[in-house]
Scaffold this motif. Structure first.
Motif, PDB file in Angstrom:
ATOM      1  N   ALA A   9       0.809  -1.230   0.000  1.00  0.00           N
ATOM      2  CA  ALA A   9       0.000   0.000   0.000  1.00  0.00           C
ATOM      3  C   ALA A   9       0.839   1.276   0.000  1.00  0.00           C
ATOM      4  N   THR A  10       2.105   1.200   0.421  1.00  0.00           N
ATOM      5  CA  THR A  10       2.920   2.411   0.508  1.00  0.00           C
ATOM      6  C   THR A  10       3.744   2.658  -0.746  1.00  0.00           C
ATOM      7  N   GLY A  11       3.655   1.767  -1.717  1.00  0.00           N
ATOM      8  CA  GLY A  11       4.472   1.897  -2.925  1.00  0.00           C
ATOM      9  C   GLY A  11       3.820   2.780  -3.979  1.00  0.00           C
ATOM     10  N   SER A  12       4.460   2.821  -5.129  1.00  0.00           N
ATOM     11  CA  SER A  12       3.973   3.641  -6.237  1.00  0.00           C
ATOM     12  C   SER A  12       2.583   3.171  -6.687  1.00  0.00           C
ATOM     13  N   ILE A  13       2.416   1.885  -6.921  1.00  0.00           N
ATOM     14  CA  ILE A  13       1.101   1.347  -7.309  1.00  0.00           C
ATOM     15  C   ILE A  13       0.127   1.488  -6.136  1.00  0.00           C
ATOM     16  N   GLY A  14       0.593   1.169  -4.933  1.00  0.00           N
ATOM     17  CA  GLY A  14      -0.273   1.203  -3.758  1.00  0.00           C
ATOM     18  C   GLY A  14      -0.884   2.577  -3.536  1.00  0.00           C
ATOM     19  N   SER A  34       2.131  -3.222   4.197  1.00  0.00           N
ATOM     20  CA  SER A  34       3.388  -2.779   3.581  1.00  0.00           C
ATOM     21  C   SER A  34       4.509  -3.667   4.107  1.00  0.00           C
ATOM     22  N   GLY A  35       5.697  -3.482   3.552  1.00  0.00           N
ATOM     23  CA  GLY A  35       6.851  -4.250   4.011  1.00  0.00           C
ATOM     24  C   GLY A  35       7.416  -3.686   5.293  1.00  0.00           C
ATOM     25  N   THR A  36       7.668  -2.371   5.324  1.00  0.00           N
ATOM     26  CA  THR A  36       8.307  -1.759   6.493  1.00  0.00           C
ATOM     27  C   THR A  36       7.668  -0.439   6.930  1.00  0.00           C
ATOM     28  N   LEU A  89      -3.387  -8.019 -10.360  1.00  0.00           N
ATOM     29  CA  LEU A  89      -1.971  -8.355 -10.198  1.00  0.00           C
ATOM     30  C   LEU A  89      -1.048  -7.297 -10.785  1.00  0.00           C
ATOM     31  N   ALA A  90      -0.376  -6.551  -9.881  1.00  0.00           N
ATOM     32  CA  ALA A  90       0.725  -5.690 -10.316  1.00  0.00           C
ATOM     33  C   ALA A  90       2.047  -6.427 -10.138  1.00  0.00           C
ATOM     34  N   ASN A  91       2.096  -7.298  -9.108  1.00  0.00           N
ATOM     35  CA  ASN A  91       3.319  -8.021  -8.741  1.00  0.00           C
ATOM     36  C   ASN A  91       3.661  -9.078  -9.797  1.00  0.00           C
ATOM     37  N   LYS A  92       4.287  -8.635 -10.895  1.00  0.00           N
ATOM     38  CA  LYS A  92       4.579  -9.552 -12.005  1.00  0.00           C
ATOM     39  C   LYS A  92       5.553 -10.650 -11.608  1.00  0.00           C
ATOM     40  N   GLU A  93       6.468 -10.334 -10.638  1.00  0.00           N
ATOM     41  CA  GLU A  93       7.510 -11.305 -10.293  1.00  0.00           C
ATOM     42  C   GLU A  93       6.920 -12.638  -9.825  1.00  0.00           C
ATOM     43  N   SER A  94       5.777 -12.589  -9.114  1.00  0.00           N
ATOM     44  CA  SER A  94       5.199 -13.850  -8.623  1.00  0.00           C
ATOM     45  C   SER A  94       4.698 -14.710  -9.774  1.00  0.00           C
ATOM     46  N   ASN A 170       6.656   7.017 -13.646  1.00  0.00           N
ATOM     47  CA  ASN A 170       7.172   7.308 -12.317  1.00  0.00           C
ATOM     48  C   ASN A 170       6.844   6.118 -11.416  1.00  0.00           C
ATOM     49  N   MET A 171       7.864   5.303 -11.093  1.00  0.00           N
ATOM     50  CA  MET A 171       7.602   3.999 -10.465  1.00  0.00           C
ATOM     51  C   MET A 171       8.579   3.754  -9.327  1.00  0.00           C
ATOM     52  N   GLY A 172       8.393   2.633  -8.611  1.00  0.00           N
ATOM     53  CA  GLY A 172       9.323   2.245  -7.554  1.00  0.00           C
ATOM     54  C   GLY A 172      10.709   1.969  -8.127  1.00  0.00           C
ATOM     55  N   PRO A 173      11.756   1.964  -7.236  1.00  0.00           N
ATOM     56  CA  PRO A 173      13.133   1.857  -7.733  1.00  0.00           C
ATOM     57  C   PRO A 173      13.459   0.546  -8.460  1.00  0.00           C
TER      58      PRO A 173
HETATM   59  P1  NAD Z   1       7.419   0.154  -4.739  1.00  0.00           P
HETATM   60  O1  NAD Z   1       8.816  -0.194  -4.398  1.00  0.00           O
HETATM   61  O2  NAD Z   1       7.052   1.575  -4.959  1.00  0.00           O
HETATM   62  O3  NAD Z   1       6.437  -0.429  -3.603  1.00  0.00           O
HETATM   63  C1  NAD Z   1       6.547  -1.738  -3.168  1.00  0.00           C
HETATM   64  C2  NAD Z   1       5.549  -2.024  -2.053  1.00  0.00           C
HETATM   65  O4  NAD Z   1       5.741  -3.388  -1.634  1.00  0.00           O
HETATM   66  C3  NAD Z   1       5.743  -1.160  -0.807  1.00  0.00           C
HETATM   67  O5  NAD Z   1       4.487  -0.871  -0.223  1.00  0.00           O
HETATM   68  C4  NAD Z   1       6.530  -2.077   0.135  1.00  0.00           C
HETATM   69  O6  NAD Z   1       6.324  -1.787   1.499  1.00  0.00           O
HETATM   70  C5  NAD Z   1       5.901  -3.427  -0.222  1.00  0.00           C
HETATM   71  N1  NAD Z   1       6.757  -4.571   0.122  1.00  0.00           N
HETATM   72  C6  NAD Z   1       8.039  -4.779  -0.279  1.00  0.00           C
HETATM   73  N2  NAD Z   1       8.503  -5.933   0.256  1.00  0.00           N
HETATM   74  C7  NAD Z   1       7.494  -6.449   0.986  1.00  0.00           C
HETATM   75  C8  NAD Z   1       7.348  -7.621   1.780  1.00  0.00           C
HETATM   76  N3  NAD Z   1       8.353  -8.493   1.940  1.00  0.00           N
HETATM   77  N4  NAD Z   1       6.144  -7.840   2.382  1.00  0.00           N
HETATM   78  C9  NAD Z   1       5.134  -6.973   2.248  1.00  0.00           C
HETATM   79  N5  NAD Z   1       5.219  -5.842   1.508  1.00  0.00           N
HETATM   80  C10 NAD Z   1       6.386  -5.595   0.891  1.00  0.00           C
HETATM   81  O7  NAD Z   1       7.029  -0.724  -6.026  1.00  0.00           O
HETATM   82  P2  NAD Z   1       5.984  -0.378  -7.184  1.00  0.00           P
HETATM   83  O8  NAD Z   1       6.648   0.413  -8.235  1.00  0.00           O
HETATM   84  O9  NAD Z   1       4.710   0.094  -6.597  1.00  0.00           O
HETATM   85  O10 NAD Z   1       5.765  -1.832  -7.822  1.00  0.00           O
HETATM   86  C11 NAD Z   1       4.990  -2.829  -7.177  1.00  0.00           C
HETATM   87  C12 NAD Z   1       4.785  -3.983  -8.160  1.00  0.00           C
HETATM   88  O11 NAD Z   1       4.023  -3.506  -9.269  1.00  0.00           O
HETATM   89  C13 NAD Z   1       6.086  -4.531  -8.739  1.00  0.00           C
HETATM   90  O12 NAD Z   1       5.973  -5.901  -8.939  1.00  0.00           O
HETATM   91  C14 NAD Z   1       6.185  -3.827 -10.092  1.00  0.00           C
HETATM   92  O13 NAD Z   1       6.904  -4.588 -11.048  1.00  0.00           O
HETATM   93  C15 NAD Z   1       4.719  -3.729 -10.479  1.00  0.00           C
HETATM   94  N6  NAD Z   1       4.421  -2.628 -11.401  1.00  0.00           N
HETATM   95  C16 NAD Z   1       4.632  -1.349 -11.010  1.00  0.00           C
HETATM   96  C17 NAD Z   1       4.367  -0.304 -11.882  1.00  0.00           C
HETATM   97  C18 NAD Z   1       4.526   1.129 -11.457  1.00  0.00           C
HETATM   98  O14 NAD Z   1       4.151   2.040 -12.203  1.00  0.00           O
HETATM   99  N7  NAD Z   1       5.071   1.408 -10.299  1.00  0.00           N
HETATM  100  C19 NAD Z   1       3.896  -0.581 -13.171  1.00  0.00           C
HETATM  101  C20 NAD Z   1       3.684  -1.905 -13.540  1.00  0.00           C
HETATM  102  C21 NAD Z   1       3.944  -2.923 -12.644  1.00  0.00           C
END
Ligand code: NAD
Ligand code: MG
Length: 353
Positions: A9-14, A34-36, A89-94, A170-173
């Protein structure tokens, strides 16, 4: 009312998802994690770190939005698919790492799998309701990232801050570095393979610098359908959360009055070897996509910490794919073991890079 559980929830998508939810009275955020970073007050149920599936059990959501970054998002994906709860699903890695296991879980659970990745949301919309036999191929577009047009030599020593300056999104690192190496498009190829059941010879990647066209589907009659729009993740997030209604968003529709030129180029696989490595890993199957992903996660983190050079990311991924066992995983335990082994190998490779 749709009950939404938001992980990451604290990330870019969140954060963009929270904006979408707050604009739609029919969407209710019932859980946030969130993670932390703190998430107090965001939802009735919140959690920082820990076992995300416990939170999901308590939340009883209608839709799970998995916006965690990396393999850490796997339990969320598998929980939703197994339970038959719709998964945005945003989390493509899974899905990349656990494609077969995830699809088997989806078959048992029979819930929806709605892609949030912009190219896959676009593809989903172009493919929906089509006869699979009429589809010739799917074309994913890539902006090319901040280093588009550079040679391998010119890329060897680029810095994290240069890699983090993405031209259109504009996305997460982590995903921003993946976009600079084109590993992101490689992950997306594998993601598309599992989402849409297309073999790799029917998946194309094309560089399209302005990110206006998100994907195209070519059909057997010579026609193609494309999805266009400004690069803004609120569109695919809203599409997935309000499916099948397609609610309105604050994102403006394309302005065509000033003209619109669409440019496409083939990707440079020599300067960006991770794209070719991902395709090979996808074609190879088994745990190769899991190994690709785990090695890439370790290498990207090390690059961001300035422990290795940009070019070392691809070297470490290639070495991992050459050295590790790639046979299929029978269950999540075997998959997690393959992920852990790869991380250990890649950590060792860091010091040699
Ligand atoms: P981000 O780094 O901005 O945010 C990641 C989020 O995941 C944070 O809330 C963090 O606290 C949480 N997190 C990390 N490790 C965790 C753990 N072990 N347990 C629980 N929570 C954890 O990342 P993002 O850019 O928002 O991307 C999130 C996902 O969406 C990624 O898989 C990315 O590939 C995908 N995605 C992002 C975008 C984008 O525009 N940002 C676009 C397409 C796909
Ligand atoms: Mg994408």
């Amino acid at each position: 009312m749709k009950r939404i559980a938001l992980l990451g929830a604290t990330g870019s998508i969140g954060r963009q998802a929270i904006e979408i939810v707050s604009e739609h009275p029919e969407l209710e955020l019932v859980a946030a994690a969130s993670g932390t970073q703190p998430v107090d007050g965001l939802a009735p149920l919140t959690q920082v770190g820990g076992d995300l599936t416990e939170l999901l059990e308590r939340a009883e959501p209608d839709v799970v939005l998995n916006a965690v970054v990396g393999f850490a998002g796997l339990p969320v994906t598998l929980w939703a698919l197994e339970a038959g709860v719709d998964l945005a699903l945003a989390n493509k890695e899974s899905l990349v790492a656990a494609g077969e296991l995830a699809l088997a879980a989806q078959e048992r659970g029979a819930g929806l799998l709605l892609p949030v990745d912009s190219e896959h949301s676009a593809s989903f919309q172009c493919l929906e309701g089509r006869d699979p036999a009429s589809v010739e191929s799917l074309v994913l577009t890539a902006s090319g990232g901040p280093f588009r047009g550079r040679s391998a030599d010119e890329l060897a020593d680029v810095t994290p801050s240069e890699a983090l300056a993405h031209p259109t999104w504009n996305m997460g690192p982590k995903i921003t570095v993946d976009s600079a190496t084109l590993a992101n498009k490689g992950l997306e190829l594998i993601e598309a393979h599992f989402l849409f059941g297309l073999s790799y010879d029917r998946l194309e990647v094309v560089v399209h610098p302005t990110s206006i066209v998100h994907a195209l589907v070519r059909f057997r009659d010579g026609g193609a359908l494309a999805h266009l729009g400004y690069p803004d993740m609120r569109v695919p997030i809203s599409y997935a959360l309000t499916y099948p209604e397609r609610a309105s968003t604050p994102v403006p529709s394309l302005d065509l009055s000033a003209g619109l030129t669409l440019e496409f180029h083939p990707p440079d696989l020599e300067a960006f070897p991770l794209l070719a490595l991902a395709r090979e890993a996808g074609e190879r199957g088994g745990t190769a996509p899991c190994v690709f992903n785990a090695a890439n996660e370790v290498a990207v983190e090390a690059f961001l910490e300035e422990r290795i050079r940009f070019a070392d990311i691809a070297e470490i991924v290639a070495a991992s794919l050459e050295s590790l066992d790639l046979s299929p995983a029978a269950d999540v335990e075997e998959l997690s073991a393959a992920d852990a082994q790869t991380r250990a190998f890649a950590e060792g490779a860091l010091s040699r890079a």
